[in-house]
Design a protein around this motif. Structure first.
Motif, PDB file in Angstrom:
ATOM      1  N   GLN A 106      18.497 130.870  87.009  1.00  0.00           N
ATOM      2  CA  GLN A 106      17.997 130.107  85.864  1.00  0.00           C
ATOM      3  C   GLN A 106      16.487 129.901  85.923  1.00  0.00           C
ATOM      4  OE1 GLN A 106      20.292 126.528  85.123  1.00  0.00           O
ATOM      5  NE2 GLN A 106      22.231 127.578  85.509  1.00  0.00           N
ATOM      6  N   SER A 107      15.835 130.597  86.860  1.00  0.00           N
ATOM      7  CA  SER A 107      14.376 130.521  86.970  1.00  0.00           C
ATOM      8  C   SER A 107      13.802 131.925  87.044  1.00  0.00           C
ATOM      9  CB  SER A 107      13.946 129.728  88.207  1.00  0.00           C
ATOM     10  OG  SER A 107      14.398 128.394  88.138  1.00  0.00           O
ATOM     11  N   ALA A 108      12.717 132.149  86.341  1.00  0.00           N
ATOM     12  CA  ALA A 108      11.999 133.418  86.413  1.00  0.00           C
ATOM     13  C   ALA A 108      11.058 133.381  87.619  1.00  0.00           C
ATOM     14  CB  ALA A 108      11.215 133.640  85.120  1.00  0.00           C
ATOM     15  N   PRO A 109      10.462 134.529  87.993  1.00  0.00           N
ATOM     16  CA  PRO A 109       9.599 134.565  89.179  1.00  0.00           C
ATOM     17  C   PRO A 109       8.494 133.525  89.186  1.00  0.00           C
ATOM     18  CG  PRO A 109      10.107 136.786  88.490  1.00  0.00           C
ATOM     19  CD  PRO A 109      10.695 135.881  87.447  1.00  0.00           C
ATOM     20  N   GLY A 110       7.916 133.263  88.028  1.00  0.00           N
ATOM     21  CA  GLY A 110       6.831 132.290  87.980  1.00  0.00           C
ATOM     22  C   GLY A 110       7.294 130.853  88.143  1.00  0.00           C
ATOM     23  N   GLU A 111       8.612 130.630  88.061  1.00  0.00           N
ATOM     24  CA  GLU A 111       9.151 129.280  88.180  1.00  0.00           C
ATOM     25  C   GLU A 111       9.824 129.021  89.522  1.00  0.00           C
ATOM     26  OE1 GLU A 111      10.505 128.673  83.538  1.00  0.00           O
ATOM     27  OE2 GLU A 111      11.836 129.763  84.891  1.00  0.00           O
ATOM     28  N   LEU A 112      10.013 130.077  90.325  1.00  0.00           N
ATOM     29  CA  LEU A 112      10.723 129.917  91.584  1.00  0.00           C
ATOM     30  C   LEU A 112       9.937 129.019  92.541  1.00  0.00           C
ATOM     31  CD1 LEU A 112      12.043 133.539  92.207  1.00  0.00           C
ATOM     32  CD2 LEU A 112      13.333 131.554  91.392  1.00  0.00           C
ATOM     33  N   ARG A 113      10.638 128.074  93.156  1.00  0.00           N
ATOM     34  CA  ARG A 113       9.991 127.123  94.056  1.00  0.00           C
ATOM     35  C   ARG A 113      10.377 127.353  95.508  1.00  0.00           C
ATOM     36  NH1 ARG A 113      11.894 121.526  92.081  1.00  0.00           N
ATOM     37  NH2 ARG A 113      13.825 122.705  91.781  1.00  0.00           N
ATOM     38  N   TYR A 114      11.558 127.929  95.731  1.00  0.00           N
ATOM     39  CA  TYR A 114      12.088 127.987  97.084  1.00  0.00           C
ATOM     40  C   TYR A 114      12.517 129.400  97.469  1.00  0.00           C
ATOM     41  CZ  TYR A 114      12.527 122.998  96.024  1.00  0.00           C
ATOM     42  OH  TYR A 114      12.280 121.712  95.642  1.00  0.00           O
ATOM     43  N   ALA A 115      12.613 129.620  98.768  1.00  0.00           N
ATOM     44  CA  ALA A 115      13.158 130.865  99.305  1.00  0.00           C
ATOM     45  C   ALA A 115      14.689 130.808  99.261  1.00  0.00           C
ATOM     46  CB  ALA A 115      12.666 131.060 100.734  1.00  0.00           C
ATOM     47  N   PRO A 116      15.368 131.931  99.541  1.00  0.00           N
ATOM     48  CA  PRO A 116      16.831 131.934  99.452  1.00  0.00           C
ATOM     49  C   PRO A 116      17.535 131.039 100.451  1.00  0.00           C
ATOM     50  CG  PRO A 116      15.971 134.168  99.324  1.00  0.00           C
ATOM     51  CD  PRO A 116      14.826 133.284  99.720  1.00  0.00           C
ATOM     52  N   GLY A 117      16.928 130.830 101.637  1.00  0.00           N
ATOM     53  CA  GLY A 117      17.615 130.055 102.652  1.00  0.00           C
ATOM     54  C   GLY A 117      18.810 130.808 103.214  1.00  0.00           C
ATOM     55  N   LEU A 118      19.504 130.170 104.148  1.00  0.00           N
ATOM     56  CA  LEU A 118      20.678 130.783 104.757  1.00  0.00           C
ATOM     57  C   LEU A 118      21.608 129.664 105.210  1.00  0.00           C
ATOM     58  CD1 LEU A 118      21.382 133.770 105.190  1.00  0.00           C
ATOM     59  CD2 LEU A 118      20.631 133.528 107.553  1.00  0.00           C
ATOM     60  N   LEU A 148      15.924 128.197 110.924  1.00  0.00           N
ATOM     61  CA  LEU A 148      14.950 129.278 111.025  1.00  0.00           C
ATOM     62  C   LEU A 148      13.990 129.234 109.838  1.00  0.00           C
ATOM     63  CD1 LEU A 148      17.416 132.068 112.197  1.00  0.00           C
ATOM     64  CD2 LEU A 148      15.519 131.103 113.534  1.00  0.00           C
ATOM     65  N   PRO A 149      12.831 129.903 109.922  1.00  0.00           N
ATOM     66  CA  PRO A 149      11.860 129.876 108.823  1.00  0.00           C
ATOM     67  C   PRO A 149      12.426 130.477 107.534  1.00  0.00           C
ATOM     68  CG  PRO A 149      10.847 130.695 110.844  1.00  0.00           C
ATOM     69  CD  PRO A 149      12.316 130.623 111.106  1.00  0.00           C
ATOM     70  N   TRP A 150      11.767 130.186 106.440  1.00  0.00           N
ATOM     71  CA  TRP A 150      12.234 130.597 105.115  1.00  0.00           C
ATOM     72  C   TRP A 150      12.341 132.105 104.959  1.00  0.00           C
ATOM     73  CZ3 TRP A 150       9.172 133.869 102.329  1.00  0.00           C
ATOM     74  CH2 TRP A 150       7.818 133.963 102.712  1.00  0.00           C
ATOM     75  N   HIS A 151      11.562 132.872 105.738  1.00  0.00           N
ATOM     76  CA  HIS A 151      11.564 134.329 105.591  1.00  0.00           C
ATOM     77  C   HIS A 151      12.626 134.976 106.481  1.00  0.00           C
ATOM     78  CE1 HIS A 151       9.088 134.155 109.282  1.00  0.00           C
ATOM     79  NE2 HIS A 151       8.371 133.237 108.637  1.00  0.00           N
ATOM     80  N   THR A 152      13.794 134.345 106.579  1.00  0.00           N
ATOM     81  CA  THR A 152      14.933 134.857 107.330  1.00  0.00           C
ATOM     82  C   THR A 152      16.011 135.293 106.342  1.00  0.00           C
ATOM     83  OG1 THR A 152      14.453 133.309 109.138  1.00  0.00           O
ATOM     84  CG2 THR A 152      16.635 134.323 109.100  1.00  0.00           C
TER      85      THR A 152
END
Length: 671
Positions: A106-118, A148-152
């Motif tokens: 429900q968010s486009a790239p310019g609206e994304l606030r968070y990473a995917p997480g795990l 772990l960091p967001w880039h996992t």
């Protein structure tokens, strides 16, 4: 609560072709929004023991939830859901536990606030644990181990599925934001504890073996790719091969997967034109010259099918997805399903260590998005469980066929032709839809929302696999090198003229359209063949090859420096040596020659083709062409991620096409 009542699905989702279609003359076309909605049901994945099914289903808030179906009684339980995000990629850790990431539909790239997480959770909803951060989102973990960091991220590989441990990848970036290397971690999904795997240098890709252990590491330094193998006995890495990343010769290969006996399978070209599937002799350090699977006219692209310690078969893409079963019982099962559902491609998924008789059957066709069913192999009962896009009715869609035509220099060009279901099928207004890339395969026999939408509005659609497209052999691919705006463009025009000669297209009502490279080809088509195309639709299209190299101060491109330095000069051209060619094939430099009506649309957050491409071209073309529509989606990137924007763009395209080649066009009114 039963599975069928929750998913609102009946056997008609699978057997629609068995029902006679009601004859109608020019029925009202389906609503535009139906073609561009997000899937309502997706990601059906069997547990390792085949007793449960994990799926993503829409909730009341239109967010995708993670559900687990107990196949013995068809009961279902929602085990994960979020208020502000959707459940994304899913994997089974073992028969009791799942791991998953998130995504935000429900968010486009310019609206994304968070990473995917795990995250991880048991199939009954217990023992939830956050394993990786979502950036600045609040952490939900109560573990003594920090997430772990967001880039996992997940590896996208099945793994051992016999413990609480999985492997995850962690992307490490340079100071300029480019990928430096990818670390691999062993992660316990119960405790959150992780330990790094020692890499043999800066690895870009990891491959797990049949036991879920890291066995292949692929690194890249500038334009040189190195493949290394971890010896099980010694624990030491040794080099298998090294070759040019971009100009892969006959000695190059791609490590695909390990069989259950430890055999490494690779795709390689050897001395032929197409990529084939081969076994790799690790002891002799060479490719077995006899292919396991060879597909005349197609490069091998596929996967191994493994169950209960056996290599059951291979799945690959030719004109459509096809399965070659080595196991006689699975071959018989496939034959039975195909006999019951003869009009669809039926993909059977097997569990790793099945203790129950259940299989997943995913079915699709050119006129049908994917639907899912469970097959009880013991009883032969096939039970539908969900459909990706249930509002799409196959009897309202149009058939797609693979055709071939000759380019002016004799090269054979594959193309996908879709002719509207209703109407004469002759002298139709036609949209030549050019795929992006361009060094990718454009399409295959499948349902496509954009194509089916256009066909539902009365347009024939031609999708050429012009030279430079991949998947059709080395000759076809290499024939497109340094041919932007030249022979690649001729292939597209020759396809349009072929359709006219076949009586399919009305030569006075053809529009060219496409995104990314397809947008570039749209503009150059209007430059090179003004008598052929009545209009053009360019979305997120490249407008100058030179800009891909030099960029612009206002926005950063995501094209890596290595790609610009080593790949682009070979594939596209050298900005110094080929400067004259770049100018001759630059839509910006040639903008004054474009007189046909144009629809232009760009995403303000696009990093692949930044907005300055569109803005500079629009400024150049509007000085000489008054019939140019310009649209910017402020929150979007390289394409339209939100259904509302897909609907808005294609509604504009529908009105544009109606005016210039459709029912309201001058050519149509003369008839």
């Amino acid at each position: 609560m039963t599975l069928l009542s929750l998913l609102r699905t009946t056997i008609a989702a699978l057997c629609v072709f068995a029902l006679p279609a009601v004859a109608q003359e020019g029925p009202k076309p389906p609503p535009l929004a139906d073609f561009f909605a997000n899937p309502e049901f997706s990601g059906a994945l069997l547990s390792p023991d085949a007793r449960h099914l994990a799926v993503r289903v829409l909730g009341p808030n239109q967010r995708e939830r993670l559900a687990v179906v107990t196949l013995a009684d068809n009961s279902i339980k929602i085990v994960a859901q979020f208020d502000d995000v959707d459940v994304g990629e899913i994997e089974w850790v073992n028969p009791q536990r799942l791991v998953y990431a998130t995504r935000d539909r429900q968010s486009a790239p310019g609206e994304l606030r968070y990473a995917p997480g795990l995250y991880a959770v048991n199939r009954d909803g217990s023992d939830f644990r956050q394993l990786a951060e979502r950036g600045f989102a609040p952490n939900l973990s109560t573990s003594v181990y920090k997430p772990l960091p967001w880039h996992t991220y997940l590896t996208g590989q099945r793994g051992a599925q016999n413990s609480s441990v999985i492997h995850v990848r962690s992307t490490v970036y340079t100071a300029t934001g480019e990928v430096d290397y990818i670390a691999l971690l062993r992660l316990d999904t119960l405790t959150g504890r992780s330990t790094p795997v020692t890499p043999p240098g800066k690895v870009r890709r990891w491959l797990l073996d049949q036991d879920g252990e890291p066995r292949i590491a692929v690194s890249r330094e500038r334009n040189v790719e190195t493949i290394q193998y971890l010896e099980p006995a010694s624990g030491a890495w040794r080099q298998l091969a090294q070759f040019n990343t971009n100009l892969k010769g006959n000695d190059a290969f791609t490590a695909l997967a390990f069989g259950p006996d430890g055999t490494l399978f690779v795709s390689a070209r050897l001395k032929g034109d197409t990529l084939n599937l081969h076994a790799y002799d690790l002891a002799a350090n060479r490719i077995d010259p006899e292919p396991v699977v060879a597909l005349p006219g197609y490069d091998f692209s596929g996967s191994l099918l493994v169950g209960k310690g056996k290599l059951l078969g291979v799945r690959y893409l030719a004109d459509k997805t096809t399965t070659r079963w080595f196991d006689p019982a699975m071959a018989a099962t496939q034959a039975g399903i195909d006999s019951a559902l003869p009009h669809t491609v039926n993909i059977i998924s097997v569990a790793k260590d099945a203790a129950a008789p259940y299989l997943v059957v995913s079915s699709y066709a050119d006129v049908q998005p994917t639907s899912y069913a469970i097959l009880n192999s013991a009883t032969g009962q096939l039970t539908p469980v969900g459909a990706a896009m249930p509002r799409i009715k196959p009897d309202q869609m149009s058939k797609q066929q693979l055709v071939h035509y000759q380019a002016r220099d004799g090269l054979t060009i594959p193309a996908w032709l879709t002719v509207p279901k209703h109407g004469s099928g002759k002298k139709l207004p036609m949209v030549v839809l050019v795929h992006g890339g361009p060094y990718v395969r454009g399409s295959s026999w499948q349902w496509d929302g954009e194509v089916q939408f256009l066909a539902s509005r009365g347009y024939a659609v031609l999708e050429p696999e012009f030279r430079g497209s991949t998947g059709f052999g080395s000759k076809h691919f290499r024939a497109g090198w340094k041919q932007w705006g030249l022979k690649m463009q001729d292939d597209i025009a020759d396809g349009a003229r072929w359709a006219i000669a076949q009586g399919v297209a009305d030569g006075q009502r053809i529009c060219i359209a496409g995104g990314s490279y397809g947008g570039y080809a749209t503009l150059m088509g209007l430059v090179n063949d003004p008598e052929l195309y009545r209009c053009g639709i360019n979305y997120v299209g490249v407008t100058d090859i030179g800009l891909m190299y030099t960029g612009h101060w206002s926005f950063a491109s995501d094209l890596s420096d290595d790609w610009k330095q080593y790949a682009m000069p070979e594939l596209i051209g050298d900005p110094v040596k080929d400067a004259a060619q770049f100018k001759a094939t630059s839509p910006i430099a040639q903008a004054a020659r474009i007189k046909q009506p144009l629809l232009l649309a760009y995403g303000a957050q696009d990093r692949r083709v930044p907005l300055y491409h569109g803005k500079q071209f629009y400024a150049a073309v509007k000085e000489h062409n008054r019939d140019v529509e310009w649209m910017v989606y402020e929150e979007e990137g390289h394409g339209w991620s939100l259904p509302k924007n897909r609907v808005d763009f294609w509604s504009r395209a529908e009105r544009f096409l109606d005016r210039h080649i459709g029912k309201d066009s001058p050519a149509a009114k003369k008839e």
